[in-house]
Scaffold this active site. Structure first.
Site, PDB file in Angstrom:
ATOM      1  N   ILE A 183       0.769  -1.196   0.004  1.00 29.05           N
ATOM      2  CA  ILE A 183      -0.089   0.060  -0.083  1.00 29.05           C
ATOM      3  C   ILE A 183       1.004   1.151   0.040  1.00 29.05           C
ATOM      4  O   ILE A 183       1.656   1.395   1.008  1.00 29.05           O
ATOM      5  CB  ILE A 183      -0.845   0.163   1.235  1.00 29.05           C
ATOM      6  CG1 ILE A 183      -1.849  -1.461   1.391  1.00 29.05           C
ATOM      7  CG2 ILE A 183      -1.717   1.469   1.172  1.00 29.05           C
ATOM      8  CD1 ILE A 183      -2.651  -1.049   2.692  1.00 29.05           C
ATOM      9  N   ASP A 184       1.017   1.904  -1.105  1.00 26.00           N
ATOM     10  CA  ASP A 184       1.560   3.185  -1.027  1.00 26.00           C
ATOM     11  C   ASP A 184       0.572   4.173  -0.851  1.00 26.00           C
ATOM     12  O   ASP A 184      -0.363   4.397  -1.709  1.00 26.00           O
ATOM     13  CB  ASP A 184       2.586   3.251  -2.483  1.00 26.00           C
ATOM     14  CG  ASP A 184       3.456   4.633  -2.334  1.00 26.00           C
ATOM     15  OD1 ASP A 184       4.068   4.607  -1.345  1.00 26.00           O
ATOM     16  OD2 ASP A 184       3.205   5.640  -3.128  1.00 26.00           O
ATOM     17  N   ASP A 201       8.750   2.633  -2.815  1.00 26.43           N
ATOM     18  CA  ASP A 201       7.778   3.772  -3.173  1.00 26.43           C
ATOM     19  C   ASP A 201       7.839   4.170  -4.719  1.00 26.43           C
ATOM     20  O   ASP A 201       6.863   4.392  -5.355  1.00 26.43           O
ATOM     21  CB  ASP A 201       8.306   4.855  -2.574  1.00 26.43           C
ATOM     22  CG  ASP A 201       7.799   4.887  -0.983  1.00 26.43           C
ATOM     23  OD1 ASP A 201       6.918   4.435  -0.720  1.00 26.43           O
ATOM     24  OD2 ASP A 201       8.749   5.112  -0.153  1.00 26.43           O
TER      25      ASP A 201
END
Ligand SMILES: O=P(O)(O)O[C@H]1[C@H](O)[C@@H](O)[C@H](O)[C@@H](O)[C@@H]1O
Ligand SMILES: [Mg+2]
Ligand SMILES: [Mg+2]
Length: 282
Positions: free
Chosen positions: A92-93, A220
């Site tokens: 989950i960014d 990321d």
């Protein structure tokens, strides 16, 4: 010649979609919050569950491949990018967004060989936007080709950035100094989606001219770095040097001209590299 990694890329898209369903379901329920490096560096059981889901499903199909996963590294796995095929995963960014149900969260899956990203998949699941790029073959959103903005005047640019999760006063001062310098260039505006991967996909889509941040990690930005470059964009270190995905610093922009204007405005500082931390497990 057939693409040797098409199968792997198709798998990444399929598993990102499945992971997106889990994240969107969890957004409708309770989200218990835990912390990692600081009280504002958040993680949830969904981050951990989604990372395991992705890694297990890739392992079944590609048992010899390696992984760098945000939550695995947090649990003590090494963060090493070798020449072997390596999946670089952020389950989950935008976890802070996820915790607050702020609707910009992404599943980010990059795939590198010989330390070069070969394909990238970023699924912004609430928006239902699947961003993909294959090296040398362009970048797409839901199958439509992406192209960065053609705006070269920084005074007419929109710039994305984030405040990150470091609350050290000296670091915050440098972040604000950079922000002040950029606002006073001037630029049309500064925005932040709360997800590095989505900010970079906004660059690739031509909605913002540039994104920069100090404090990001390889998971990321690995997938989105290829999406930006395949959409015609430029990647650079915040000091104007070559981008290094392990260095925790990045500028992703539509052009060299805008990147160089931002380099002059950003106050650079260094953080421990992602590949400098010794693994907690042997
Ligand atoms: O939500 P995660 O995966 O932790 O990533 C965020 C990162 O930790 C923050 O430092 C950045 O400011 C965000 O843009 C990232 O998306
Ligand atoms: Mg992230
Ligand atoms: Mg994450």
């Amino acid at each position: 010649m057939a693409d040797p990694w098409q199968n792997a890329m198709d798998h990444a898209v399929a598993v990102a979609r499945k992971a997106g369903e889990v994240v969107c379901d969890a957004l409708r329920g309770d989200r218990a919050v835990m912390t990692k490096s600081s009280v504002v560096d958040l993680v949830t059981q969904t981050d951990q569950k989604v990372e395991q889901l992705i890694i297990q499903s890739v392992k079944e199909k590609f048992p010899t491949h390696r992984f760098i996963g945000e939550e695995s590294v947090a649990a003590g796995e090494p963060c090493v990018l070798s020449d072997s095929p390596t999946w670089i995963i952020d389950p989950i960014d935008g976890t802070t967004n996820f915790v607050h149900a702020f609707p910009f969260v992404a599943i980010s899956i990059g795939f590198a060989i010989n330390k070069q990203v070969e394909f990238g998949v970023v699924f912004s699941c609430v928006e239902d936007k699947m961003f993909t790029a294959r090296r040398g073959k362009g970048a797409f959103c839901n199958g439509e080709p992406l192209q960065v903005s053609r705006q070269e005047a920084v005074e007419q640019a929109m710039v994305a950035t984030e405040f990150g999760s470091d609350r050290d006063a000296d670091v915050v001062d440098k972040i604000f100094q950079s922000l002040r310098n950029i606002l006073c260039l001037p630029v049309h505006g500064v925005r932040g989606a709360g997800s590095a991967a989505i900010n970079m996909c906004l660059v690739a889509s031509g909605c913002v001219e540039a994104y920069y941040e100090i404090g990001i990690h390889v998971w990321d930005v690995a997938a989105a770095s290829l999406i930006v470059s395949e959409a015609g964009g430029v990647l650079m270190d915040v000091d104007g040097g070559d981008v290094d995905l392990m260095s925790r610093r990045i500028i992703a922009a539509n052009s060299k001209t805008i990147t160089e204007r931002l380099v002059k405005a950003i106050v650079p500082f260094s953080l421990p590299r992602d590949d400098a931390t010794p693994p907690k497990k042997s």
